[in-house]
Scaffold this motif. Structure first.
Motif, PDB file in Angstrom:
ATOM      1  N   LYS A   5      -2.484  -7.943  -3.213  1.00  0.00           N
ATOM      2  CA  LYS A   5      -3.389  -6.632  -3.110  1.00  0.00           C
ATOM      3  C   LYS A   5      -2.350  -5.666  -3.547  1.00  0.00           C
ATOM      4  CE  LYS A   5      -7.313  -8.894  -1.795  1.00  0.00           C
ATOM      5  NZ  LYS A   5      -8.379  -8.689  -2.580  1.00  0.00           N
ATOM      6  N   TYR A   6      -2.698  -4.816  -4.441  1.00  0.00           N
ATOM      7  CA  TYR A   6      -2.019  -3.543  -4.634  1.00  0.00           C
ATOM      8  C   TYR A   6      -2.738  -2.397  -4.263  1.00  0.00           C
ATOM      9  CZ  TYR A   6       1.030  -6.730  -7.047  1.00  0.00           C
ATOM     10  OH  TYR A   6       1.589  -7.796  -7.603  1.00  0.00           O
TER      11      TYR A   6
ATOM     12  N   PHE B 197       1.475   2.385  -8.939  1.00  0.00           N
ATOM     13  CA  PHE B 197       0.695   1.415  -9.427  1.00  0.00           C
ATOM     14  C   PHE B 197       0.193   1.569 -10.902  1.00  0.00           C
ATOM     15  CE2 PHE B 197      -0.060   2.050  -4.801  1.00  0.00           C
ATOM     16  CZ  PHE B 197       0.236   0.739  -4.368  1.00  0.00           C
ATOM     17  N   SER B 198      -0.327   3.011 -11.192  1.00  0.00           N
ATOM     18  CA  SER B 198      -0.880   3.030 -12.600  1.00  0.00           C
ATOM     19  C   SER B 198       0.199   2.937 -13.548  1.00  0.00           C
ATOM     20  CB  SER B 198      -1.667   4.468 -12.438  1.00  0.00           C
ATOM     21  OG  SER B 198      -0.824   5.463 -12.188  1.00  0.00           O
TER      22      SER B 198
ATOM     23  N   ASN C  96       0.762  -1.171  -0.051  1.00  0.00           N
ATOM     24  CA  ASN C  96       0.035  -0.051  -0.145  1.00  0.00           C
ATOM     25  C   ASN C  96       0.868   1.280   0.137  1.00  0.00           C
ATOM     26  OD1 ASN C  96      -0.116   1.449   2.899  1.00  0.00           O
ATOM     27  ND2 ASN C  96       0.037  -0.771   3.311  1.00  0.00           N
TER      28      ASN C  96
ATOM     29  N   ILE D 237      -7.186  -1.329  -7.491  1.00  0.00           N
ATOM     30  CA  ILE D 237      -5.957  -0.781  -6.503  1.00  0.00           C
ATOM     31  C   ILE D 237      -6.710   0.295  -5.478  1.00  0.00           C
ATOM     32  CG2 ILE D 237      -4.428  -1.026  -8.468  1.00  0.00           C
ATOM     33  CD1 ILE D 237      -4.310   2.212  -8.731  1.00  0.00           C
TER      34      ILE D 237
ATOM     35  N   THR E 174      -0.021   7.155  -6.272  1.00  0.00           N
ATOM     36  CA  THR E 174      -0.676   6.330  -7.370  1.00  0.00           C
ATOM     37  C   THR E 174       0.232   5.918  -8.570  1.00  0.00           C
ATOM     38  OG1 THR E 174      -2.798   7.386  -7.030  1.00  0.00           O
ATOM     39  CG2 THR E 174      -2.809   6.093  -9.137  1.00  0.00           C
TER      40      THR E 174
ATOM     41  N   ILE F  10       0.121  -5.615 -12.044  1.00  0.00           N
ATOM     42  CA  ILE F  10      -1.057  -5.650 -11.633  1.00  0.00           C
ATOM     43  C   ILE F  10      -2.046  -6.247 -12.625  1.00  0.00           C
ATOM     44  CG2 ILE F  10      -2.988  -4.109 -10.670  1.00  0.00           C
ATOM     45  CD1 ILE F  10      -0.793  -2.259  -9.494  1.00  0.00           C
TER      46      ILE F  10
END
Length: 402
Positions: A246-247, A226-227, A219, A265, A223, A234
Motif C-alpha cells: 500500500k502506497y 508517490f506521483s 504513508n 494512493i 504527494t 506504484i
C-alpha cells in the motif's frame, strides 16, 4: 484578499528562502519541488552553499555522550535498508508472515521525521524540566526517540551522498528517503533530486517484501513522493494484483473521476485532508492493526516549520513540531509493545530523518544539511559503521552503495 499569493525571495549567506502562501497556508510540497529543481535560480543559489564544517555545530554534536557512535563513524543513511534486510532475512516467510527460529513473527516499523536536524534529537534526549532541572523533561519520559534509543541506540548518520563525486545528491526529501528505502545513492536509484523518478530496478524494501508475500505499506502527506519518485514502482504494483503493498498519500482524496493512480494512493475511507502528523500517526496505527509486516510512516510538519521560520533547535516553532511528532511516535510504540506481549511479535523500530536544514532551506552540502540521525531498538552491526567520515565523504567506504 481572496487567493492571495505572496512570493518572498531572499538570498542570505547563500541560502534561498522561498515561502508560498495561499490564504495563509504554507504549501510545503511546492517549496520542496522548486528548491530541488534543475532550474537556473535555485542551482545558482546552491552553488554558494558549499560544504562548511561549521565549528559551533560540530562542537555541539561532539559535546554529547548520547550518540552510540561518533562523527567519524557516521552511518550513510543507505544502511537503513541493510538493517531491515538483516532483521527480516533471518526469517522463514510462510502464510504471509516472517517467522524467526524462536517462532516469533517479525515486523518492521520505520517512522520518518522529515527535515529534523540531528542536533534537535540531541536536545530532546538532554532536556530537563524547564522549571526544575533536577527533573527529567516529559519529552524524555514520554518521547519516542528516547524510548527507542534506550533499547538499542541512536546513531549519527549522513545524507547527500559523497560530496564532489558522482555519488553526490541533494539533501532534499526524495533523495533522502529513497536512499534509505532502496539502499542506494541517487546515481544508482535514479533519485538525486525531488523531481526524479526512481528506477524500478532499485526496489524499495516495501516492494521487495511484498514480492516475498508480506503485507507492506508506506504513508506520507507529500504527494510527489508517490506521483513522481515512486511512480514506476506504484504502477508496477497496480499491475500485479497479488502484491499487498500500500502506497498511501494522506493528502489525496478519493475521486469519482477516472484517475486510477490517484485513487490507488488515496487513503481508503478518507473524507478530507487532515492535519498531516496526526494523519501519519493514525494511518500508521491503522496499517499496524491491518497486520502489515513492514509499516512506513513519515511526519511532514517539521520540515514545514523549518521552511516557514527556520531550521534550528533554538527556534521554538520548529522544535515544537519536533516534540509533537515525537509524542506521536511514543503513542505508536505503546501499540507495538502491546502487540509484542500479546501476539508473539518482534518488531524492529527505526526512527530517522531524510536531511537537516540551514536557515530556511536545505538541499546543499553544508554540515547542518547533511548530518542526520538514526535511532533503532536493535543496534546496527559494527561493520556497517562509517570508518573515516569527514563531513563530505568516507574514503574507506568507497562506493559501497552501488
Amino acid at each position: 484578499m481572496n487567493n492571495f499569493l505572496l512570493f518572498y525571495v531572499l538570498i542570505s549567506n547563500g541560502v534561498f528562502w522561498y515561502n508560498i502562501f495561499s490564504g495563509g497556508i504554507f504549501i510545503n510540497y511546492n517549496l520542496k519541488m522548486f528548491l530541488s529543481s534543475g532550474k537556473a535560480l535555485p542551482q545558482f543559489i546552491k552553488k554558494f552553499n558549499k560544504p562548511n564544517l561549521d565549528k559551533e555545530y560540530l562542537d555541539y554534536i561532539n559535546s554529547s555522550d548520547i550518540w552510540t557512535n561518533d562523527f567519524k563513524t557516521s552511518l550513510p543513511i543507505c544502511t537503513v535498508y541493510t538493517h531491515v534486510h538483516s532483521f527480516l532475512d533471518e526469517c522463514e516467510i510462510k502464510n504471509g508472515k516472517a517467522v524467526d527460529k524462536d517462532g516469533k513473527t517479525r515486523k518492521v516499523l520505520f517512522l520518518g521525521y522529515d527535515g529534523m536536524r540531528a542536533d534537535t534529537a540531541q536536545k530532546i534526549l538532554e532536556m530537563k524540566n524547564a522549571f526544575d532541572n533536577r527533573l527529567e523533561s516529559c519529552s524524555n519520559t514520554f518521547g519516542g526517540i528516547n524510548e527507542v534509543a534506550k533499547a538499542g541506540g541512536i546513531y549519527l548518520a549522513y545524507c547527500g551522498g559523497y560530496t564532489d563525486t558522482l555519488y553526490q545528491q541533494s539533501t532534499d526529501t526524495s533523495a533522502g528517503w529513497n536512499a534509505q528505502f532502496t539502499g542506494k545513492w541517487g546515481i544508482n536509484s535514479g533519485v538525486k533530486e525531488n523531481s526524479d523518478t526512481k528506477k524500478l530496478s532499485a526496489k524499495t524494501f516495501v516492494l521487495e517484501y511484498a514480492e516475498k508475500g508480506l503485507k507492506t505499506s508506506i504513508n506520507f502527506d507529500w504527494t510527489p513522493l508517490f506521483s513522481i519518485n515512486l511512480k514506476s514502482e506504484i504502477n508496477y504494483v497496480m499491475s500485479h494484483k497479488e502484491l499487498s503493498a500500500k502506497y498511501i498519500a494522506t493528502d489525496v482524496k478519493k475521486s469519482n473521476d477516472n484517475t486510477p493512480f490517484e485513487n490507488f494512493i488515496a487513503f481508503d475511507g478518507q473524507k478530507g485532508v487532515g492535519v498531516s502528523d496526526t494523519f501519519a500517526r493514525d494511518c500508521t496505527l491503522y496499517r499496524i492493526n491491518e497486520g502489515d509486516s513492514v509499516v512506513v510512516g513519515i511526519y511532514d510538519s517539521i520540515d514545514g516549520a523549518g521552511h516557514a521560520s527556520g531550521f534550528s533547535k533554538d527556534n521554538g516553532k520548529y522544535f515544537q513540531a519536533v516534540l509533537n511528532c515525537d509524542s506521536y511516535t511514543y503513542q505508536i510504540l505503546r501499540e507495538i509493545n502491546k502487540r509484542e506481549k500479546e501476539l508473539n511479535e518482534k518488531w524492529l523500530v527505526i526512527l530517522a530523518n531524510d536531511h537537516g536544514g540551514k536557515d530556511r532551506g536545505h538541499g546543499g552540502q553544508s554540515l547542518e544539511e547533511r548530518t542526520t540521525f538514526i535511532a533503532t531498538n536493535i543496534p546496527f552491526d559494527n561493520d556497517l559503521l562509517g570508518k573515516s567520515y569527514n563531513g563530505k565523504t568516507d574514503k574507506d567506504y568507497g562506493n559501497r552503495y552501488d
